[in-house]
Motif scaffolding. Structure first.
Motif, PDB file in Angstrom:
ATOM      1  N   HIS A  38       0.854  -1.194   0.000  1.00  0.00           N
ATOM      2  CA  HIS A  38       0.000   0.000   0.000  1.00  0.00           C
ATOM      3  C   HIS A  38       0.883   1.234   0.000  1.00  0.00           C
ATOM      4  N   ASP A  60      -2.371   3.696  -4.073  1.00  0.00           N
ATOM      5  CA  ASP A  60      -2.662   2.278  -3.908  1.00  0.00           C
ATOM      6  C   ASP A  60      -2.985   1.699  -5.280  1.00  0.00           C
ATOM      7  N   GLY A  65      -5.274  -1.797  -0.870  1.00  0.00           N
ATOM      8  CA  GLY A  65      -5.537  -0.699   0.044  1.00  0.00           C
ATOM      9  C   GLY A  65      -6.886  -0.041  -0.136  1.00  0.00           C
TER      10      GLY A  65
END
Length: 283
Positions: A38, A60, A65
């Motif tokens: 992430h 992301d 994420g």
């Protein structure tokens, strides 16, 4: 945090970090995280690059994420298109791409296919590689080894060994889960099981820094072969006491290597001439 929606409906979550005003601001940087990661894991490098006076964008990747968890596709082409969309939406070109693992692979493909968008390329534990047929099963076994749900973020931190990995969790009724979907992660590596990308590597025109962790997973032969195939515009670096997550294991040494590269090799007049020639040909 902001979001960008791609043509296939995938939402890409990103952050645009701006440094304090400087007399001569540096070119922007786009950071690309690896599989199951992430954007938050770049926190240390983001702070250091901001201190250097650089604008930094993190995001992301699709399937990760805060971005769409189960997008229509996680193909290599789609991941490159997402990064291109961010570059164009935020007017980042020519941008420096810094990518780790699968994010580095995306950055490499982008630099090959869209040379006028990229000023410099930093690959961390990433390269063209060779077809790896057992990669999807290896990733599946890795994901299945995670003792989810975790009882707490502290338990996840103890398992992963890095605070950044434990930060990528969401709480549900029965515990804490990573913010990725198992099948989506496996699908994200399927093309690497059957393809190599050396032709893309040799098409790249910008200066590149290729970083390998001394204890990482990138084969030493791939590392040296990358310079052999692009000897005049490829810099190699090995970071000691670092495994695959070089940016988490040795953030200070990583920044030192990146900073040196960006202020020397990536600023050469040779590259600027190549960049202008490509732009002229495109027009």
């Amino acid at each position: 945090m902001k979001t960008l929606t791609t043509p296939d409906g995938t939402r890409i979550a990103y952050r645009d970090h701006s440094p304090s005003p400087t007399p001569q601001p540096h070119d922007p940087v786009l950071l690309l995280h690896g599989l199951a990661g992430h954007m938050g894991e770049w926190g240390d490098l983001v702070r250091r690059l901001l201190d250097d006076g650089r604008r930094v964008v993190t995001y992301d990747a699709r399937g990760h994420g805060a971005s769409t968890r189960r997008p229509p596709t996680v193909s290599r082409e789609a991941c490159v298109a997402d990064a291109v969309a961010l570059i164009e939406e935020l007017s980042l070109a020519p941008v420096t791409l810094i990518g780790q693992s699968l994010g580095g692979h995306t950055a490499m493909l982008l630099a090959a296919v869209h040379p006028t968008l990229v000023k410099a390329l930093v690959l961390i534990e990433a390269g063209p590689g060779e077809p790896t047929p057992d990669l999807p099963s290896h990733i599946a076994a890795w994901l299945d080894s995670w003792p989810t749900p975790f009882r707490s973020p502290a338990a996840a931190r103890a398992f992963f060994g890095h605070e950044a990995w434990a930060a990528n969790l969401e709480e549900r009724e029965d515990g804490w889960y990573p913010r990725v979907d198992r099948d989506t992660m496996i699908a994200a590596v399927t093309e690497l099981a059957t393809h190599d990308y050396w032709d893309h590597w040799t098409r790249i025109t910008c200066p590149a820094l290729v970083i390998r962790g001394a204890d990482g997973t990138m084969p030493e032969r791939d590392h040296t072969e990358m310079r052999a195939r692009r000897p005049t515009r490829t810099t190699l670096e090995v970071i000691p006491a670092a495994a695959h997550d070089v940016h988490l294991d040795q953030p200070e040494r990583l920044h030192a290597a990146v900073s040196t590269f960006l202020t020397t090799d990536a600023g050469t007049a040779v590259h600027e001439d190549v960049h202008e020639e490509l732009r002229a040909n495109r027009e």
